[in-house]
Design an enzyme around this catalytic site. Sequence first.
Site, mmCIF file in Angstrom:
data_model
loop_
_atom_site.group_PDB
_atom_site.id
_atom_site.type_symbol
_atom_site.label_atom_id
_atom_site.label_comp_id
_atom_site.label_asym_id
_atom_site.label_seq_id
_atom_site.Cartn_x
_atom_site.Cartn_y
_atom_site.Cartn_z
ATOM 1 N N TYR A 293 30.068 36.646 50.480
ATOM 2 C CA TYR A 293 31.105 36.134 49.586
ATOM 3 C C TYR A 293 30.523 35.196 48.523
ATOM 4 O O TYR A 293 30.675 35.431 47.316
ATOM 5 C CB TYR A 293 32.183 35.425 50.409
ATOM 6 C CG TYR A 293 33.093 34.517 49.624
ATOM 7 C CD1 TYR A 293 33.783 34.978 48.504
ATOM 8 C CD2 TYR A 293 33.284 33.189 50.011
ATOM 9 C CE1 TYR A 293 34.625 34.134 47.784
ATOM 10 C CE2 TYR A 293 34.132 32.345 49.307
ATOM 11 C CZ TYR A 293 34.788 32.821 48.188
ATOM 12 O OH TYR A 293 35.616 31.984 47.479
ATOM 13 N N LYS B 131 29.836 35.836 44.426
ATOM 14 C CA LYS B 131 30.532 34.957 43.483
ATOM 15 C C LYS B 131 29.525 34.248 42.574
ATOM 16 O O LYS B 131 29.785 34.072 41.375
ATOM 17 C CB LYS B 131 31.378 33.929 44.225
ATOM 18 C CG LYS B 131 32.635 34.491 44.881
ATOM 19 C CD LYS B 131 33.672 34.936 43.869
ATOM 20 C CE LYS B 131 34.382 33.781 43.212
ATOM 21 N NZ LYS B 131 35.478 34.242 42.314
#
Length: 597
Positions: free
Chosen positions: A339, A343
């Site tokens: 994640y 990002k």
Amino acid sequence: MGALFLNSLSVAPNKFVKAFENNCDLCLLRRKRSIMHCQGGGKTTRSSGVSTALKERSTVTDTAAGSLVLSPNGKGHAEIVVQDLVPFGGQATSLVELQDGIGIVKFLKAKNFFITGATGFLAKVLIEKILRTVPDVGKIFVLIKAKNEEAAMERLKNEIINAELFKCLKQTYGKSYQAFMLSKLVPAVGNVCENNLGLEEDLADVIAKEVDVIVNSAANTTFDERYDIAIDINTRGPCRLMEFAKQCNKLKLFVQVSTAYVNGQRRGKVMEKPFCMGDSIAKENFVSNSRRLIPTLDVENEMKLALESKEFSTDGEVAQKMKELGLERARKYGWQDTYVFTKAMGEMVIDNMRGDIPVVIIRPSVIESTCKEPFPGWMEGNRMMDPIILYYGKGQLTGFLVDPNGILDVVPADMVVNATLAAIAHHGMIQKPDINVYQIASSVVNPLVFQDLARLLHEHYSASPCVDTEGRPIRVPSMKLFSSMEDFSAHLWRDAIQRSGLTSTANLNGKLPQKLETICRKSVEQAKHLANIYEPYTFYGGRFDNSNTERLMEKMSEEEKRKFGYDVGSIDWKEYITNVHIPGLRRHVMKGRGIHV
């Protein structure tokens, strides 16, 4: 980043895209009454003298976020400020207006927004705040994944307009509420994972002509998501959106909602610093006398790798293989999971492609329920720490793997939204083609220690226990905190056996019947899996500086601080955790199930 470094590009940004494409003021719910009141409120900020310098680019000289640039002709401070705060296509801001702060409401009036991830938790709080405080805002185009316009409108009504979050607006507009909402919100069928965002051509043209501010709130937040899925949304998505932004005629600002944890495995005080192509946390942590070769991060290569690995995996193994690949690549370059790695790469792509488009990066830490607005305790879905809170309250988890003296960096959703709107107004007026980072976090200015959180949880559930299926209160012991997986695992086994009442069924050799042992093992493995996923955060060594964010609040007028304040340092954690967050969690997530009356 190799070939994709900003100052030594061998692939132009547009070719970079093509390469992978082809592949009522404050609504407070008074706890002592059953009616809802709308009123003003808020606290002033504590100032911080810490300054953070942003990286310089070869074509643009950046300044610390929120600061003004001195002109070379030696003009006075007031004259410089007036010159710098000229709205796009508008008239200069007067000194009288400047005394009124940033001018958040004034900037937002008649502005058109394009918001992705609009049906998500944070974006809904943002939309509600804009419509409640600036009803004469322009259109808000919301990108919604749907098969057609009718389905998109259905999602808009079900997931936004009819959401409890908007009850203050419902109270204000009464029978005209839906008409008001539909006059402002425009559903746009699309997907950040598709070329040209999956927008129908005519609608794309309308948005490109009218939009003033783009807010990218679309994201996949699963820590161990498949690498191909996470990259498509979190890395390619911002790239596709930035490509669309370059078609927008009057765009004033591009806002990327990121996370403070893009800082990966950085330790100590982590500053509000943007990423450039090729940045790698592993290289930052590289010890000079180490002989280990630290590879260069190449975002384009990572996207190709995700696609190719998926193609060469069989259907039966692709999901697990892609999850493993994501974690492997993240940890190789110094990030804790898929994640935050994807990002971070999304931020790199934005910086590389932005050109003259002003960009604001919003980096909140762990976003939890609203503190005050539109009413305390609203949330949607299980946020990061919430499964642990719920399992503990139901007596299913009496300990956890965590550094007792570590910090859980939490920030309420409404404070994140207020900071975002302040940044939008400030940089939307200044119109400087730079990139500014704002970390909205509590670990430096108001740390919440894990052992204090554990105590607050015990106090809450002791005073207001959950109930079992027969209506009996569930009494929970003090939560035990373990710093090693071995100790935590041993505790889980003892606890599972005790809760199941299985000690009396063990045979003389101390063994459990096979069926009962299977039940206990499943319970233990589930808790261990949760602990493994959270371990990089429950033992996190970084503390997020928020000097830029605090300086931005210093520019606000007293009225703006009341309406748009976000002083994280003012949060009383005992009040917030025990009287706001957990009750909100039990009401909005558990839907009242298991509440002791």
